[in-house]
Design an enzyme around this catalytic site. Structure first.
Site, PDB file in Angstrom:
ATOM      1  N   TYR A 156       0.762  -1.362   0.136  1.00 14.07           N
ATOM      2  CA  TYR A 156       0.127  -0.031  -0.068  1.00 14.07           C
ATOM      3  C   TYR A 156       0.827   1.283   0.014  1.00 14.07           C
ATOM      4  CZ  TYR A 156      -4.725  -1.961   0.943  1.00 14.07           C
ATOM      5  OH  TYR A 156      -5.915  -2.394   0.739  1.00 14.07           O
ATOM      6  N   ASP A 173      -2.022 -18.324   0.159  1.00 11.65           N
ATOM      7  CA  ASP A 173      -3.349 -18.879  -0.749  1.00 11.65           C
ATOM      8  C   ASP A 173      -3.740 -20.159   0.046  1.00 11.65           C
ATOM      9  OD1 ASP A 173      -0.736 -20.321  -0.943  1.00 11.65           O
ATOM     10  OD2 ASP A 173      -0.884 -20.853  -2.898  1.00 11.65           O
TER      11      ASP A 173
HETATM   12  C1  IPM Z   1     -10.135  -1.386   4.602  1.00 14.03           C
HETATM   13  C2  IPM Z   1     -10.509  -1.134   3.270  1.00 14.03           C
HETATM   14  C3  IPM Z   1      -9.476   0.076   2.835  1.00 14.03           C
HETATM   15  C4  IPM Z   1      -8.340  -0.685   2.592  1.00 14.03           C
HETATM   16  C5  IPM Z   1      -9.823   0.986   1.578  1.00 14.03           C
HETATM   17  C6  IPM Z   1     -11.087   1.758   1.675  1.00 14.03           C
HETATM   18  C7  IPM Z   1      -8.652   2.073   1.246  1.00 14.03           C
HETATM   19  O1  IPM Z   1     -10.835  -1.756   2.437  1.00 14.03           O
HETATM   20  O2  IPM Z   1      -9.990  -0.739   5.320  1.00 14.03           O
HETATM   21  O3  IPM Z   1      -9.994  -2.520   4.479  1.00 14.03           O
HETATM   22  O4  IPM Z   1      -7.924  -1.255   1.427  1.00 14.03           O
HETATM   23  O5  IPM Z   1      -7.445  -0.861   3.683  1.00 14.03           O
END
Ligand code: IPM
Ligand code: MG
Length: 364
Positions: A137, A224
């Protein structure tokens, strides 16, 4: 001590479910100040930014933040930096919320609502510990660029970086070991160490920590296989610890085992136990404004706030008991109702929880 609480209703069903949280907060027996701020699409509309500086400042100053949800089709066309989700990610990074706890617990009243057979899920109680400020991320470099490899010339390529350094793995590992030691003492670390170097390091660091927690048994599983085991025999798990992306995926999957994603709360904590508390579900734009949303994941998130950030464990227990009673009394929002069973509105569910909470206080 007065607890400083910040509400971030956000988008879609966010305002409806946070309104129920506010109702519950108003009857909790503790001193608090409650403020609201803008995050997500609604913040883009008003300020041009998904995470206005003022919101981040208020969040950092608060003891805990209760968030509804962000995002919706209205903002899908925006550039990456403007997307509502970017606001949430910026808040996680800005507050240093590296530890995300997602407990998936099946209430016995909801056994029939799970998509799995009752014998597979009955009594399910697992905790997913997701790393929240690193991994795919946040890894740099990232982007979309003209491809340089001669084989791909003339095309564009999208790329992200999957990176974790040792201290990031170690600090989330410690949270998971601590949690496991307060539960059944079983920790399963999820990786893809047969392919990805970053998760080979992940596995090495988890293994290195294990001797410090003699009351916890550590095991490892490829992601997986974990996805398969979660639907085959989910009760084999106690605590799972994993990186940001795998945790995102597995926690949605685990949520469904509990009958509805509308039941799953989450706590995101930083090193000083300040936290953000939010339901795991999204903004559900398709049902926004119709009074159909299930507020229980948000009300359970208020309980987690009391337990993990506000040091009010008794109040947390009472909220959870109140919710259990409301479910036992047969009240259901549409997502957890059986075919043919009547369902109640978001507001009616919130009112019932408040009432059950107050009744529990009187009994005490
Ligand atoms: C979560 C959501 C978020 C993430 C999104 C909205 C960015 O899916 O909190 O799980 O991917 O972390
Ligand atoms: Mg998710």
């Amino acid at each position: 001590m007065t607890h400083r609480i910040l509400l971030l209703p956000g988008d879609g069903i966010g305002p409806e479910i946070v309104a129920e949280a506010q109702k519950l907060l108003s009857v909790l027996p503790m001193a608090m100040s409650v403020e609201s701020a803008l995050l997500g699409g609604v913040a883009v509309d008003v300020t041009g930014q998904p995470l206005p500086d003022e919101t981040l400042e208020k969040a950092k100053a608060a003891d805990c933040v209760i968030l509804g949800a962000v995002g919706g089709p209205k903002w899908d066309g925006l550039a990456n930096a403007q997307r509502p989700e970017k606001g949430l990610l910026g808040l996680r990074a800005g507050m240093g919320l590296f530890a995300n706890l997602r407990p998936a617990k099946l209430y016995k009243e909801l056994e029939a609502a799970s998509s799995l057979k009752p014998e597979v899920v009955s009594g399910l109680d697992i905790l997913i510990v997701r790393e929240l400020t690193g991994g795919l991320y946040f890894g740099q470099p990232r982007g979309i660029r003209p491809a340089t490899d001669p084989v791909r010339e003339g095309e564009r390529e999208g790329f992200n970086t999957y990176v974790y350094c040792e201290h990031e793995i170690e600090r989330i590992g410690r949270v998971a070991f601590e949690m496991a030691s307060q539960r059944q003492g079983r920790l399963c670390s999820i990786d893809k160490a047969n392919v990805l170097e970053v998760t080979q390091l992940w596995r090495e660091v988890m293994t290195r920590l294990a001797p410090e927690y003699p009351n916890v048994t550590l095991s490892h599983m490829y992601v997986d296989n974990a996805a398969m085991q979660l639907v085959r025999a989910p009760k084999q798990f106690d605590v799972l610890v994993t990186g940001n992306l795998f945790g995102d995926i597995l926690s949605d999957q685990a949520a469904m085992l509990t009958g509805s994603i509308g039941m799953l709360p989450s706590a995101s904590l930083n090193a000083s136990q300040h936290g953000l508390f939010e339901p795991c579900h999204g903004s559900a734009p398709d049902i926004a404004g119709r009074g159909m949303a299930n507020p229980l994941a948000t009300l359970l998130s208020v309980a987690l706030a009391c337990r993990y950030s506000l040091d009010e464990p008794t109040i947390a227990d009472r909220i959870e008991r109140a919710i259990q009673r409301v479910l036992a009394s047969g009240l259901r929002t549409v997502d957890i109702a059986q075919a043919g069973q009547a369902s109640v509105s978001t507001e009616a569910m919130g009112d019932a929880v408040v009432k059950a909470f107050l009744a529990a206080v009187i009994e005490k």
